[in-house]
Design a protein around this motif. Structure first.
Motif, PDB file in Angstrom:
ATOM      1  N   THR A 261       0.834  -1.212   0.000  1.00 35.21           N
ATOM      2  CA  THR A 261       0.000   0.000   0.000  1.00 35.21           C
ATOM      3  C   THR A 261       0.862   1.252   0.000  1.00 35.21           C
ATOM      4  O   THR A 261       0.581   2.232  -0.723  1.00 35.21           O
ATOM      5  N   ALA A 262       1.941   1.247   0.805  1.00 34.00           N
ATOM      6  CA  ALA A 262       2.830   2.420   0.857  1.00 34.00           C
ATOM      7  C   ALA A 262       3.515   2.642  -0.477  1.00 34.00           C
ATOM      8  O   ALA A 262       3.679   3.791  -0.930  1.00 34.00           O
ATOM      9  N   GLU A 263       3.944   1.550  -1.119  1.00 34.19           N
ATOM     10  CA  GLU A 263       4.587   1.696  -2.427  1.00 34.19           C
ATOM     11  C   GLU A 263       3.627   2.268  -3.456  1.00 34.19           C
ATOM     12  O   GLU A 263       4.004   3.108  -4.293  1.00 34.19           O
ATOM     13  N   ALA A 264       2.379   1.843  -3.394  1.00 32.89           N
ATOM     14  CA  ALA A 264       1.390   2.378  -4.345  1.00 32.89           C
ATOM     15  C   ALA A 264       1.162   3.869  -4.106  1.00 32.89           C
ATOM     16  O   ALA A 264       1.083   4.666  -5.059  1.00 32.89           O
ATOM     17  N   ASN A 265       1.060   4.271  -2.837  1.00 29.25           N
ATOM     18  CA  ASN A 265       0.883   5.709  -2.537  1.00 29.25           C
ATOM     19  C   ASN A 265       2.098   6.515  -2.976  1.00 29.25           C
ATOM     20  O   ASN A 265       1.966   7.642  -3.502  1.00 29.25           O
ATOM     21  N   LEU A 266       3.295   5.950  -2.741  1.00 30.39           N
ATOM     22  CA  LEU A 266       4.513   6.650  -3.147  1.00 30.39           C
ATOM     23  C   LEU A 266       4.563   6.855  -4.648  1.00 30.39           C
ATOM     24  O   LEU A 266       4.918   7.948  -5.142  1.00 30.39           O
ATOM     25  N   ASP A 267       4.209   5.835  -5.422  1.00 30.75           N
ATOM     26  CA  ASP A 267       4.231   5.957  -6.886  1.00 30.75           C
ATOM     27  C   ASP A 267       3.238   7.003  -7.371  1.00 30.75           C
ATOM     28  O   ASP A 267       3.523   7.799  -8.290  1.00 30.75           O
ATOM     29  N   SER A 268       2.060   7.028  -6.758  1.00 30.80           N
ATOM     30  CA  SER A 268       1.056   8.009  -7.204  1.00 30.80           C
ATOM     31  C   SER A 268       1.496   9.440  -6.903  1.00 30.80           C
ATOM     32  O   SER A 268       1.316  10.352  -7.728  1.00 30.80           O
ATOM     33  N   VAL A 269       2.109   9.678  -5.726  1.00 26.41           N
ATOM     34  CA  VAL A 269       2.568  11.035  -5.383  1.00 26.41           C
ATOM     35  C   VAL A 269       3.738  11.444  -6.271  1.00 26.41           C
ATOM     36  O   VAL A 269       3.819  12.598  -6.747  1.00 26.41           O
ATOM     37  N   GLU A 284      -3.018  11.309   0.210  1.00 27.77           N
ATOM     38  CA  GLU A 284      -1.922  11.546   1.130  1.00 27.77           C
ATOM     39  C   GLU A 284      -1.625  13.046   1.263  1.00 27.77           C
ATOM     40  O   GLU A 284      -1.307  13.551   2.347  1.00 27.77           O
ATOM     41  N   VAL A 285      -1.725  13.761   0.121  1.00 25.00           N
ATOM     42  CA  VAL A 285      -1.461  15.215   0.154  1.00 25.00           C
ATOM     43  C   VAL A 285      -2.595  15.935   0.848  1.00 25.00           C
ATOM     44  O   VAL A 285      -2.406  16.851   1.664  1.00 25.00           O
ATOM     45  N   VAL A 286      -3.794  15.520   0.516  1.00 24.51           N
ATOM     46  CA  VAL A 286      -4.959  16.176   1.103  1.00 24.51           C
ATOM     47  C   VAL A 286      -5.007  15.936   2.610  1.00 24.51           C
ATOM     48  O   VAL A 286      -5.441  16.789   3.396  1.00 24.51           O
ATOM     49  N   ALA A 287      -4.496  14.779   3.057  1.00 25.12           N
ATOM     50  CA  ALA A 287      -4.564  14.445   4.464  1.00 25.12           C
ATOM     51  C   ALA A 287      -3.572  15.239   5.311  1.00 25.12           C
ATOM     52  O   ALA A 287      -3.693  15.249   6.542  1.00 25.12           O
ATOM     53  N   SER A 288      -2.613  15.957   4.686  1.00 25.88           N
ATOM     54  CA  SER A 288      -1.609  16.723   5.462  1.00 25.88           C
ATOM     55  C   SER A 288      -2.250  17.990   6.041  1.00 25.88           C
ATOM     56  O   SER A 288      -2.845  18.795   5.306  1.00 25.88           O
ATOM     57  N   GLU A 336       5.621  21.162   0.345  1.00 22.40           N
ATOM     58  CA  GLU A 336       5.061  20.270   1.368  1.00 22.40           C
ATOM     59  C   GLU A 336       4.697  18.908   0.773  1.00 22.40           C
ATOM     60  O   GLU A 336       4.827  17.863   1.438  1.00 22.40           O
ATOM     61  N   ALA A 337       4.259  18.877  -0.492  1.00 23.30           N
ATOM     62  CA  ALA A 337       3.977  17.610  -1.160  1.00 23.30           C
ATOM     63  C   ALA A 337       5.252  16.787  -1.308  1.00 23.30           C
ATOM     64  O   ALA A 337       5.244  15.557  -1.203  1.00 23.30           O
ATOM     65  N   GLY A 338       6.379  17.494  -1.531  1.00 19.91           N
ATOM     66  CA  GLY A 338       7.655  16.773  -1.577  1.00 19.91           C
ATOM     67  C   GLY A 338       7.988  16.166  -0.236  1.00 19.91           C
ATOM     68  O   GLY A 338       8.541  15.057  -0.156  1.00 19.91           O
TER      69      GLY A 338
END
Length: 709
Positions: A261-269, A284-288, A336-338
């Motif tokens: 799941t983390a790898e999938a989120n990382l690839d999308s970001v 993930e970005v929206v949740a910050s 911040e997204a970075g």
């Protein structure tokens, strides 16, 4: 005595005159009947009255649902079958049981059991030697014999009821003996069960002590083996290493899912940042929280620019300041997204490292679980042994407590109940005076009437000729002369059976060769009554006669095989080797025909084996052998005689008229076969057939001995 001519063609019986004689002699008939009745009256008047009483027992279990042992189960099973109840009848009639009853009732002092002097009739019978002297018999034996004579014990058919009947001269003993016998049987049954309980407790006590020690030792071995090999038991009674392996496998599956799941989120970001597309759709970005705050300020700045654009120009300092602020907010959001991307990267690296550690731990636990599994095999064997010893100990302890409690409280219910006791009979059952006198009077009438009719018949007064005239009696000599037959009756006897046994001489011809089926067909078609088989090669060649007999039996003819060999090589295969009476027993006079003729176990043929008597004893009756064969020829269609490896001159007793001669040969070129054939040729037996157990074969080369003949 006087006789008379009585021919069916010239005489007849006058039935009216015959039965009229009864009326004429009615007084004699009546007096004779009265004599019969008087004799019967005298008998019933002097006969000793006999009284009979009975006691009835019911064989049933006296256990209740509250006292029944646990080992017997909750459902009550049938106590005894038909054979078991019959066995109880024999127990009641046992000598020990009867002796105890005789001692209890003091039957030796009773006149009925020989305590007084015998009567005159008994004394006369003793003097005549017809009966033994009761005074010379021991008291116990005399009492037991009389008790058994008057006692009757039987089982009521299709029930578990036993009836004890006793006949006596006195009503008191007639009722006392069956009651005492029933009480003794019930008491004996209780004593047997009591002894069984005592024996059980005496046997179970040391067994329980020994089993207790063995259970302790078995459980100690289990605990010591667990401790030595580290087989610690966790939940669900499983080894700790196996349980940890299962939990670690579940944890590894969860970590791998998180890492994916983390790898999938990382690839999308990463893809969104590289392409410069909007980040609003990334969870993930929206949740910050920081990005949410920057996005709110960005929305407010855009709203201010939109409001001021109505009144101010684009190059207005206020508008330019707000645009610069808007660009700065977008850079902050992207930066911040970075940071979110770096966090996701760190999360992926952490999950990968954790997965690697779990895989290493899993491999280690697999090795430990494998070793524990091998050790668990021995552990389970020790546990099974301990469990078996423990269960056996528990069972023994339960039975011991049950037996001990019954022994202490003396609770041993008998498996029988007296439901009908004998009472003193008021009337004797024997003799029945009126029926006996009436039957004697009726028998007297019948006997006297028959005697009167016979006297009238033999006197000739009731005989008349066919024309109606009476026949005159003649003397006894004339009657006997008339009764003599004209000539003795002679039964026809087959002439060929009267011819003494001679060898079958025929014209010189070559010997024939046939198989088993051919020989059987030849005997059936020729209608031969007897066939002799000689086996020069020994026991193996003797099988030909057995196979020929079975072929003939399968064709539906009555065939008999007589085994004259020393070792019964032909009879044993047909009887599975059983030593049964045979021809030697018949010749020795130790058995009859019906005892020596047996049925082949594998066909419908009959066989007479060699027998079990000594050959020397049988040879004393060898002269009877031709007569035996002639008698068997009349009873069977074909009689086959297996002679074995005998000399040619030894079969002269066996060869009768119409006899067929066969030589059994496995190898027709064998020297023994050739010698036997030549010897038969010399003795005059030229019509000889060679029999091979494999069927018809090609003729062998000419034999010099036969050609010379």
């Amino acid at each position: 005595m006087p006789g008379f001519q009585n021919s069916a063609d010239s005489t007849d019986i006058d039935l009216g005159r015959l039965f009229a004689s009864i009326g004429r002699h009615w007084l004699r008939i009546l007096l004779g009947s009265l004599l019969f009745a008087a004799a019967a009256f005298l008998f019933v008047w002097t006969a000793t009255p006999q009284y009979r009483a009975e006691t009835r027992l019911l064989i049933e279990s006296r256990e209740s649902v509250f006292t029944r042992p646990e080992a017997s189960g909750s459902n009550e099973q049938p106590l005894l079958d038909e054979e078991g109840v019959t066995s109880q009848v024999e127990v009641i009639l046992s000598t020990d049981n009867l002796r105890r009853v005789a001692e209890k009732l003091d039957l030796a002092s009773e006149p009925e059991f020989g305590a007084d002097d015998p009567n005159r009739l008994t004394q006369l019978l003793v003097l005549a030697g017809l009966v033994s002297d009761p005074a010379q018999m021991p008291v116990d034996e005399r009492v037991m014999r009389k008790l058994r004579e008057n006692l009757s014990v039987y089982r009521v058919e299709k029930s578990r009821v036993i009836v004890i009947e006793f006949t006596s001269n006195t009503p008191r003993l007639a009722a006392a003996v069956p009651n005492a016998l029933a009480d003794e049987f019930v008491a004996g049954s209780q004593a047997v069960k009591r002894d069984s309980n005592v024996s059980a407790t005496d046997w179970l006590a040391p067994e329980i002590a020994d089993l207790t020690q063995r259970v302790k030792e078995a459980e100690a071995k289990v605990a010591e083996y667990r401790a030595r090999h580290g087989l610690i038991v966790g939940e669900n009674n499983t080894v700790l290493s196996t349980q940890q392996l299962s939990e670690l496998s579940s944890e590894l599956s969860r970590v791998r899912a998180n890492r994916a799941t983390a790898e999938a989120n990382l690839d999308s970001v990463r893809k969104a940042l590289d392409s410069g597309s909007t980040l609003d759709a990334l969870p993930e970005v929206v949740a910050s929280p920081l990005i949410q705050s920057l996005r709110e300020r960005l929305a407010q700045t855009r709203a201010q620019i939109a409001d001021l654009s109505i009144t101010l120009l684009p190059n207005h300092p206020r508008i330019r300041a707000l645009n610069a602020q808007l660009a700065n907010l977008e850079r902050q959001i992207r930066a911040e997204a970075g940071n979110v991307l770096k966090g996701l990267t760190n999360t992926v690296e952490t999950e990968r490292a954790r997965e690697q550690q779990l895989v290493a731990d899993l491999n280690r636990l697999k090795a430990e679980s494998g070793r524990a599994g091998e050790q668990e095999v021995d552990l389970r064997a020790l546990e099974r042994e301990a469990a078996a010893q423990r269960d056996l100990l528990q069972s023994y302890m339960t039975r011991y407590r049950e037996a001990s409690s019954r022994q202490d409280r003396n609770y041993v219910p008998a498996d029988a109940r007296i439901f009908s006791r004998a009472t003193e009979p008021a009337e004797p059952y024997y003799p029945r005076k009126l029926p006996i006198i009436g039957a004697a009077f009726g028998a007297g009438l019948l006997v006297m009437s028959i005697l009167t009719l016979l006297g009238e018949l033999f006197s000739g007064r009731a005989m008349v000729p066919a024309g109606g005239a009476r026949l005159e009696p003649v003397n006894e000599i004339e009657t006997l002369e008339a009764a003599k037959p004209a000539a003795p009756l002679v039964l026809p006897v087959a002439q060929e059976k009267l011819v003494p046994p001679t060898p079958v001489l025929a014209d010189k011809s070559k010997d024939r060769e046939m198989g088993i089926a051919g020989v059987a067909r030849h005997l059936i078609e020729r209608g031969s009554g007897r066939a002799l088989f000689i086996s020069p090669e020994g026991d193996e060649a003797a099988a030909s006669s057995v196979m020929v007999a079975r072929e003939i039996a399968d064709a539906g003819l009555r065939v008999l095989l007589i085994d004259l060999t020393t070792n019964s090589v032909a009879g044993k295969p047909m009887l599975d080797g059983r030593p049964l009476p045979g021809i030697t027993d018949l010749l020795a006079g130790a058995a009859q025909f019906t005892d020596v003729i047996h049925v082949d176990l594998y066909s419908d043929a009959h066989v007479i084996p060699s027998g079990t008597s000594e050959p020397e004893r049988a040879m004393q009756g060898i002269d009877r052998l031709p007569m035996v064969l002639d008698a068997l020829d009349t009873a069977y269609s074909i009689v086959i005689v297996e002679c074995g490896p005998v000399r040619a001159e030894s079969i002269r007793r066996l060869a009768g008229a119409g006899c067929e001669l066969f030589v059994s040969a496995i190898d027709v070129h064998d020297s023994a076969v050739t010698s036997a054939t030549e010897a038969l040729e010399v003795q005059g037996y030229r019509d000889v057939t060679l029999v091979t157990p494999v069927g018809h074969i090609a003729p062998p080369p000419p034999m010099p001995g036969l050609d010379a003949a």
